[in-house]
Design a protein around this motif. Structure first.
Motif, mmCIF file in Angstrom:
data_model
loop_
_atom_site.group_PDB
_atom_site.id
_atom_site.type_symbol
_atom_site.label_atom_id
_atom_site.label_comp_id
_atom_site.label_asym_id
_atom_site.label_seq_id
_atom_site.Cartn_x
_atom_site.Cartn_y
_atom_site.Cartn_z
ATOM 1 N N ASP A 81 0.588 -1.354 0.179
ATOM 2 C CA ASP A 81 0.009 -0.118 0.195
ATOM 3 C C ASP A 81 0.934 1.412 -0.026
ATOM 4 N N GLY A 82 2.285 1.250 0.141
ATOM 5 C CA GLY A 82 3.088 2.155 0.086
ATOM 6 C C GLY A 82 3.336 3.100 1.545
ATOM 7 N N ASN A 83 2.142 2.806 2.458
ATOM 8 C CA ASN A 83 2.273 3.356 3.657
ATOM 9 C C ASN A 83 3.374 2.732 4.473
ATOM 10 N N CYS A 84 4.742 3.497 4.433
ATOM 11 C CA CYS A 84 5.869 2.901 5.073
ATOM 12 C C CYS A 84 6.223 3.540 6.537
ATOM 13 N N ALA A 85 6.677 2.891 7.515
ATOM 14 C CA ALA A 85 7.252 3.107 8.612
ATOM 15 C C ALA A 85 8.523 2.868 8.568
ATOM 16 N N GLU A 86 9.246 3.484 9.528
ATOM 17 C CA GLU A 86 10.528 3.191 9.874
ATOM 18 C C GLU A 86 10.792 1.995 10.661
ATOM 19 N N THR A 87 9.759 1.538 11.510
ATOM 20 C CA THR A 87 9.883 0.455 12.238
ATOM 21 C C THR A 87 8.514 -0.124 12.221
ATOM 22 N N GLY A 88 8.475 -1.359 11.939
ATOM 23 C CA GLY A 88 7.170 -2.340 11.873
ATOM 24 C C GLY A 88 6.690 -2.825 13.111
ATOM 25 N N ASN A 89 5.389 -2.966 13.301
ATOM 26 C CA ASN A 89 4.609 -3.383 14.189
ATOM 27 C C ASN A 89 3.550 -4.586 13.785
ATOM 28 N N ALA A 90 3.722 -5.782 14.024
ATOM 29 C CA ALA A 90 3.062 -7.024 13.741
ATOM 30 C C ALA A 90 1.734 -6.749 14.535
ATOM 31 N N CYS B 144 2.438 -0.793 -5.175
ATOM 32 C CA CYS B 144 2.339 -2.059 -5.719
ATOM 33 C C CYS B 144 2.689 -2.183 -7.316
ATOM 34 N N ASP B 145 2.484 -1.063 -7.945
ATOM 35 C CA ASP B 145 2.711 -1.291 -9.029
ATOM 36 C C ASP B 145 4.360 -1.165 -9.465
ATOM 37 N N GLU B 146 5.301 -0.749 -8.614
ATOM 38 C CA GLU B 146 6.773 -0.832 -8.594
ATOM 39 C C GLU B 146 7.056 -2.302 -8.198
ATOM 40 N N MET B 147 6.430 -2.746 -7.144
ATOM 41 C CA MET B 147 6.736 -4.110 -6.717
ATOM 42 C C MET B 147 6.372 -5.270 -7.596
ATOM 43 N N TRP B 148 5.305 -5.187 -8.412
ATOM 44 C CA TRP B 148 4.637 -6.176 -9.285
ATOM 45 C C TRP B 148 4.298 -5.894 -10.497
ATOM 46 N N TRP B 149 5.272 -4.800 -11.141
ATOM 47 C CA TRP B 149 4.913 -4.604 -12.609
ATOM 48 C C TRP B 149 5.386 -5.746 -13.387
ATOM 49 N N LYS B 150 4.523 -5.630 -14.620
ATOM 50 C CA LYS B 150 4.725 -6.956 -15.369
ATOM 51 C C LYS B 150 5.198 -6.105 -16.887
#
Length: 208
Positions: free
Chosen positions: A180-189, A202-208
């Protein structure tokens, strides 16, 4: 005589009510099985710090591995797969427990915080006997536990392979909208907040 009988009945009712109140308090403290009371003790600070665990870890009934800082304290590592990367995560990650007396609690299990400690210094814990889920407030149930059956495993394909491909080193290791492109410096499960790699959308990660 009628007045005396009424007074006796009232006293009996009051005594029964007091017994119910005492039972309710004991239940709320999480002690259902005889001999499985929480000891209000934990490992020495050095052992807890080495594992990046909170300093009151296991002193009282809580789901210590679920990452919920509103119901118990947390250390530098907050969620199950971070705290115990060498164990298979499952429903136990969301279940409450505390340290108990190994000689009186029938289902006491030795803690793995410091397996090198002398036997006399080892601590033992219990889940259901000491901390029944029905009387312990937790973030998750067995049905909603993200580490339960068919839940997240806490592992991914490997950080080197992921970062080389432009993904977060944590990609897929816990539940999150990774594209989704909503990035954080530290993840939280526990909240779904996630980190990103060089590729964020998404389109950067999974372009065809």
């Amino acid at each position: 005589r009628d007045k005396d009988s009424s007074t006796l009945v009232d006293k009996m009712r009051s005594a029964v009510l007091q017994l119910f109140v005492v039972a309710a308090v004991v239940n709320l403290q999480g002690t259902f099985a005889a001999g499985c009371d929480c000891l209000n003790t934990t490992w020495p600070a050095a052992a807890l710090n080495a594992k990046k665990l909170p300093l009151d870890y296991g002193k009282y009934c809580a789901a210590w591995e679920d990452g919920d800082a509103t119901k118990h304290s947390v250390g530098n590592l907050t969620t199950c797969h971070e705290m115990w990367p060498d164990r298979v995560v499952d429903d136990w990650c969301c279940q409450p427990w505390c340290f108990v007396n190994k000689t009186t609690c029938p289902d006491a299990v030795m803690s793995s915080v410091d397996p090198t400690a002398p036997e006399a210094e080892q601590l033992y814990y219990s889940y259901t006997s000491a901390c029944p889920a029905a009387t312990t407030d937790t973030m998750y149930t067995d049905a909603t536990c993200p580490w339960g059956e068919c839940g997240c495993t806490g592992t991914g394909p490997g950080s080197d392979a992921l970062t080389t491909a432009g993904f977060s080193a944590e990609y897929g290791s816990y539940c999150a909208a990774w594209e989704d492109g909503n990035c954080a410096e530290t993840g939280n499960a526990s909240t779904g907040v996630h980190t990103c790699g060089d590729k964020k959308e998404c389109d950067e990660m999974w372009w065809k």
